[in-house]
Design a protein around this motif. Sequence first.
Motif, PDB file in Angstrom:
ATOM      1  N   ILE B 255       0.646  -1.317  -0.475  1.00 41.45           N
ATOM      2  CA  ILE B 255       0.166   0.191  -0.075  1.00 41.45           C
ATOM      3  C   ILE B 255       0.875   0.577   0.027  1.00 41.45           C
ATOM      4  O   ILE B 255       1.954   1.491   0.534  1.00 41.45           O
ATOM      5  CB  ILE B 255      -0.900  -0.019   1.847  1.00 41.45           C
ATOM      6  CG1 ILE B 255      -1.412   1.337   1.721  1.00 41.45           C
ATOM      7  CG2 ILE B 255      -0.682  -0.442   2.670  1.00 41.45           C
ATOM      8  CD1 ILE B 255      -2.966   1.772   1.986  1.00 41.45           C
ATOM      9  N   LEU B 281      -1.784   1.944   8.679  1.00 41.38           N
ATOM     10  CA  LEU B 281      -2.121   1.441   7.321  1.00 41.38           C
ATOM     11  C   LEU B 281      -1.026   0.478   6.868  1.00 41.38           C
ATOM     12  O   LEU B 281      -0.398  -0.336   5.706  1.00 41.38           O
ATOM     13  CB  LEU B 281      -3.121   1.415   6.056  1.00 41.38           C
ATOM     14  CG  LEU B 281      -4.661   1.864   6.576  1.00 41.38           C
ATOM     15  CD1 LEU B 281      -5.040   3.072   4.876  1.00 41.38           C
ATOM     16  CD2 LEU B 281      -5.052   0.756   6.405  1.00 41.38           C
ATOM     17  N   VAL B 324      -2.922  -1.186  -3.591  1.00 38.29           N
ATOM     18  CA  VAL B 324      -4.071  -0.114  -3.158  1.00 38.29           C
ATOM     19  C   VAL B 324      -2.974   1.143  -2.750  1.00 38.29           C
ATOM     20  O   VAL B 324      -1.887   0.777  -2.496  1.00 38.29           O
ATOM     21  CB  VAL B 324      -4.284  -0.182  -1.206  1.00 38.29           C
ATOM     22  CG1 VAL B 324      -5.005   1.653  -1.345  1.00 38.29           C
ATOM     23  CG2 VAL B 324      -5.380  -0.594  -1.177  1.00 38.29           C
ATOM     24  N   VAL B 347      -7.896   4.747  -4.462  1.00 36.16           N
ATOM     25  CA  VAL B 347      -8.737   5.923  -3.456  1.00 36.16           C
ATOM     26  C   VAL B 347      -8.292   7.218  -3.991  1.00 36.16           C
ATOM     27  O   VAL B 347      -6.950   8.027  -3.426  1.00 36.16           O
ATOM     28  CB  VAL B 347      -8.464   6.152  -1.957  1.00 36.16           C
ATOM     29  CG1 VAL B 347      -9.586   6.358  -1.270  1.00 36.16           C
ATOM     30  CG2 VAL B 347      -9.286   4.100  -1.918  1.00 36.16           C
ATOM     31  N   VAL B 372     -10.660  15.085   6.205  1.00 35.21           N
ATOM     32  CA  VAL B 372     -11.296  13.715   4.730  1.00 35.21           C
ATOM     33  C   VAL B 372     -10.377  12.528   6.237  1.00 35.21           C
ATOM     34  O   VAL B 372     -10.818  12.000   6.324  1.00 35.21           O
ATOM     35  CB  VAL B 372     -10.952  13.175   3.822  1.00 35.21           C
ATOM     36  CG1 VAL B 372     -11.018  11.762   3.674  1.00 35.21           C
ATOM     37  CG2 VAL B 372     -11.702  14.229   3.205  1.00 35.21           C
ATOM     38  N   LEU B 375     -10.932  11.831   9.706  1.00 30.05           N
ATOM     39  CA  LEU B 375     -12.504  10.423   9.837  1.00 30.05           C
ATOM     40  C   LEU B 375     -11.778   9.340   9.301  1.00 30.05           C
ATOM     41  O   LEU B 375     -12.385   8.174   9.719  1.00 30.05           O
ATOM     42  CB  LEU B 375     -13.507  11.293   8.560  1.00 30.05           C
ATOM     43  CG  LEU B 375     -13.871  12.403   9.536  1.00 30.05           C
ATOM     44  CD1 LEU B 375     -14.833  13.033   7.806  1.00 30.05           C
ATOM     45  CD2 LEU B 375     -14.538  12.625  10.403  1.00 30.05           C
ATOM     46  N   LEU B 376     -11.060   9.021   8.078  1.00 34.57           N
ATOM     47  CA  LEU B 376     -10.992   7.735   7.772  1.00 34.57           C
ATOM     48  C   LEU B 376     -10.658   7.281   8.853  1.00 34.57           C
ATOM     49  O   LEU B 376     -10.161   6.029   9.250  1.00 34.57           O
ATOM     50  CB  LEU B 376     -10.270   8.192   6.802  1.00 34.57           C
ATOM     51  CG  LEU B 376     -10.087   6.858   5.682  1.00 34.57           C
ATOM     52  CD1 LEU B 376     -11.486   6.367   4.746  1.00 34.57           C
ATOM     53  CD2 LEU B 376      -9.420   7.541   4.638  1.00 34.57           C
ATOM     54  N   SER B 379     -12.076   5.518  11.741  1.00 35.55           N
ATOM     55  CA  SER B 379     -12.774   4.419  11.012  1.00 35.55           C
ATOM     56  C   SER B 379     -11.898   3.618  10.984  1.00 35.55           C
ATOM     57  O   SER B 379     -12.124   2.334  11.861  1.00 35.55           O
ATOM     58  CB  SER B 379     -13.676   4.687  10.223  1.00 35.55           C
ATOM     59  OG  SER B 379     -14.082   3.905   9.340  1.00 35.55           O
ATOM     60  N   ILE B 380     -10.853   3.656  10.817  1.00 32.55           N
ATOM     61  CA  ILE B 380      -9.950   2.424  10.416  1.00 32.55           C
ATOM     62  C   ILE B 380      -9.091   2.114  11.828  1.00 32.55           C
ATOM     63  O   ILE B 380      -9.619   0.248  11.511  1.00 32.55           O
ATOM     64  CB  ILE B 380      -8.671   2.356   9.318  1.00 32.55           C
ATOM     65  CG1 ILE B 380      -9.239   2.462   7.849  1.00 32.55           C
ATOM     66  CG2 ILE B 380      -7.503   1.773   9.421  1.00 32.55           C
ATOM     67  CD1 ILE B 380      -8.660   3.523   6.696  1.00 32.55           C
ATOM     68  N   ILE B 383     -12.297  -0.034  13.687  1.00 36.79           N
ATOM     69  CA  ILE B 383     -12.411  -2.173  12.919  1.00 36.79           C
ATOM     70  C   ILE B 383     -11.924  -2.142  13.025  1.00 36.79           C
ATOM     71  O   ILE B 383     -11.394  -3.527  14.081  1.00 36.79           O
ATOM     72  CB  ILE B 383     -12.496  -1.548  11.147  1.00 36.79           C
ATOM     73  CG1 ILE B 383     -13.414  -0.602  10.290  1.00 36.79           C
ATOM     74  CG2 ILE B 383     -12.354  -2.705  10.720  1.00 36.79           C
ATOM     75  CD1 ILE B 383     -13.261  -0.175   9.207  1.00 36.79           C
ATOM     76  N   LYS B 384     -10.530  -1.653  13.563  1.00 34.77           N
ATOM     77  CA  LYS B 384      -9.126  -2.571  13.285  1.00 34.77           C
ATOM     78  C   LYS B 384      -9.204  -3.411  15.187  1.00 34.77           C
ATOM     79  O   LYS B 384      -8.559  -4.651  15.630  1.00 34.77           O
ATOM     80  CB  LYS B 384      -7.477  -1.879  13.553  1.00 34.77           C
ATOM     81  CG  LYS B 384      -7.241  -1.917  12.086  1.00 34.77           C
ATOM     82  CD  LYS B 384      -5.823  -1.260  12.584  1.00 34.77           C
ATOM     83  CE  LYS B 384      -4.931  -1.690  10.527  1.00 34.77           C
ATOM     84  NZ  LYS B 384      -4.010  -1.525  10.882  1.00 34.77           N
ATOM     85  N   ASN B 388     -11.427  -6.765  13.052  1.00 32.37           N
ATOM     86  CA  ASN B 388     -11.475  -6.880  11.540  1.00 32.37           C
ATOM     87  C   ASN B 388     -10.967  -6.728  11.175  1.00 32.37           C
ATOM     88  O   ASN B 388     -10.422  -6.534  10.478  1.00 32.37           O
ATOM     89  CB  ASN B 388     -13.745  -5.592  11.725  1.00 32.37           C
ATOM     90  CG  ASN B 388     -14.600  -6.483  11.560  1.00 32.37           C
ATOM     91  OD1 ASN B 388     -14.315  -7.578  11.825  1.00 32.37           O
ATOM     92  ND2 ASN B 388     -14.723  -5.524  12.079  1.00 32.37           N
TER      93      ASN B 388
END
Lengths: 289, 388
Positions: B255, B281, B324, B347, B372, B375-376, B379-380, B383-384, B388
């Motif tokens: 990535i 990431l 990615v 993206v 942005v 927020l992203l 969110s990640i 999830i981590k 997930n």
Amino acid sequence: MQSTINVAVMVKLEPDLSEGNVSYNPDGTLNRSQTRSILGPHSAIATRASFYSKVLYDANIKVCTMGPPMADIALRQALEICNADELHLYSDRAFAGADTLATAETIKAGIRKMGSIDLVIGGHRAVDGETGQTGPQVAWKLGFNFLGNVIDYSIDSANRIIHAERLIEIQGLYNILEEVECPLPALITIDPSYRERYNTVSQRLKYIKLQKEAMKKAENYKQYLKVWSAKELGVDTRSVGLPGSPTIVYKVEKVPRAKASRQTRIIDVSKDSELKELGMRLLEILNSK
Amino acid sequence: MKYEHLFVFFEHDDGNPANVSFEMLGEARRLMDEFNRKYSRNEKVIAIILGHNIKSLCERAIHAGADAVIYADHPELRYPRIMVDTKIICSLVRDRQTVAKVVETSEDYVKPRYMFFGADAIGRHLSATVLAELESGLASDVNKLLVDDVTITHEHKTKGKQEKYEKILFMYRPDFSGFLWTQILCLDNKNPEIAREYSPQACSIIPGVFQPIIDSSRKGKIVEYEPTFSGKDLKIRIVKREIIKSEVPLEDSRIVVAFGRGIKDSPESNIKLIEQFANTLDAEIAISLPLSKQPYSISQSLKSTYFIPARVVGTSGKKIKPKVYVAIGISGATQHIVGMKDSEFVVSINPDPDAPIKDESDIYIQGRMEDVLPLLLDSIKKIKEGGN
């Protein structure tokens, strides 16, 4: 007996791209009057590399540039960096509009006028022209050995040999670190990843002393400056400037926009669900084989 | 014809061919096929290969589009060395007898019509010295080529008169912004006061732009050239050579998070934000070309870490295809697109919905990175943490 190393540095006055407002004339050439100009970043690196010779080998440094009268700003800025002994400006309407070959012709004539030169140092490329061709062309015209992409160098002044490290990047293949040496005179161009090393205390002290001296000299930089006309350089005006340029800029146009290559999905990050979905998707792809 | 054929300098390192060699030959093939049709001529694509034990490359050059190969094989030529290579290339292309051995060539042949080099650490400098010796014009970093006639009026070239030039190579090069295309032409001086013929019309070609051809059924003549050089030409001595890894392993990263001029409102804190995002990431960080010119005032450590050529994605940098690719504040000049278009999933985050990068993206988020990314990132992280 060790004789002095004579170094010439070739620099360029370039638009200051940090202003973010580069403007163009209707014919597509850069509108320099609308853009502040400075010593180009690669020229600055080349100048720094010459200062290394001053600190280590007491080199005599002559900085030169071709350009309009205002290009003496670049010479002044270079003087501040390298504590130059002389500044040479090649300025004549006859030099204007030159491509790399015609530019190299003028600079070659200028360097010849400097007398005995052991080492010429140039930048990797200019930020506006971006060709990277002028350095090697000057070398070829002078009959000097050429080493490009230099990231480190040292001089054996007794034997008049330059030792250099070069970084050779070949796209899609690999990178090579090459150590080379050749007799002086030579012309080297400096890679952006050049880092000079001042290892000893005495080198560092000398560095500071010479730098202070340079700032003082810069206040009266005109006293070190000589402006050369085409006549004084003794160049044939048919081989410099526009008349001496094989190439012309025929047209400047906007690069047409390519066709969309992907189905683009637009995500609204103010919606939690879309944001979460994107996050999941990213992690999923990254965790896949 | 005094000036004939298209010569391509085939680049390799100790027998390992550079991709750009095949790309140049592919384009040379297409260009000369079109040229011969258009002008009812029969001029050829000739590859020049210098090296040691490089016989196998000659055949590959034919398969890639060359009509013929002229090679020089000598232990002193094992690695690229600019001074001796320049001398050999120039004497080779000016040697009518040698050229006539491989392809049909006019009696009055003097020099090539066109010449190609790669715009990289080998070809950039070599093209410059060769053209200085051949005293003709050179355009660098070309990404589009065509041949056509042109009628122009020029103060110097034609002394203000209208003149027609035939079989001119239109060499297109993108400027530093990537949005402007400059057409460079190499034209004879038809002005009687400075009359001069400039040939070859030469250029260096950006790696990764043109499509190679591979056709193993292609046949062509391969001829050895016996170079003459002396100690004077071998003054540059290679002391040591070492293959090294790139300082930034963009090519190996799954990535890549890239940023561009969109960091402009607060460069320092935006880079910190991008760093956080990339770390979460496990991504490598890349930049667009304009940033390698260090246009912002930020701390020296950030500058020397990120604003460096080794991180540039695009025609003047690296061509990558990660799983990615996240383009942050990058408008998407063609220069940049070439470097990332083969990425699996793209993206982009950009406030301008008309930015070309949008068309190259699977996901587009309209907005400023300042708004942005947090927020992203959040969110990640959630999830981590959620396993997930």
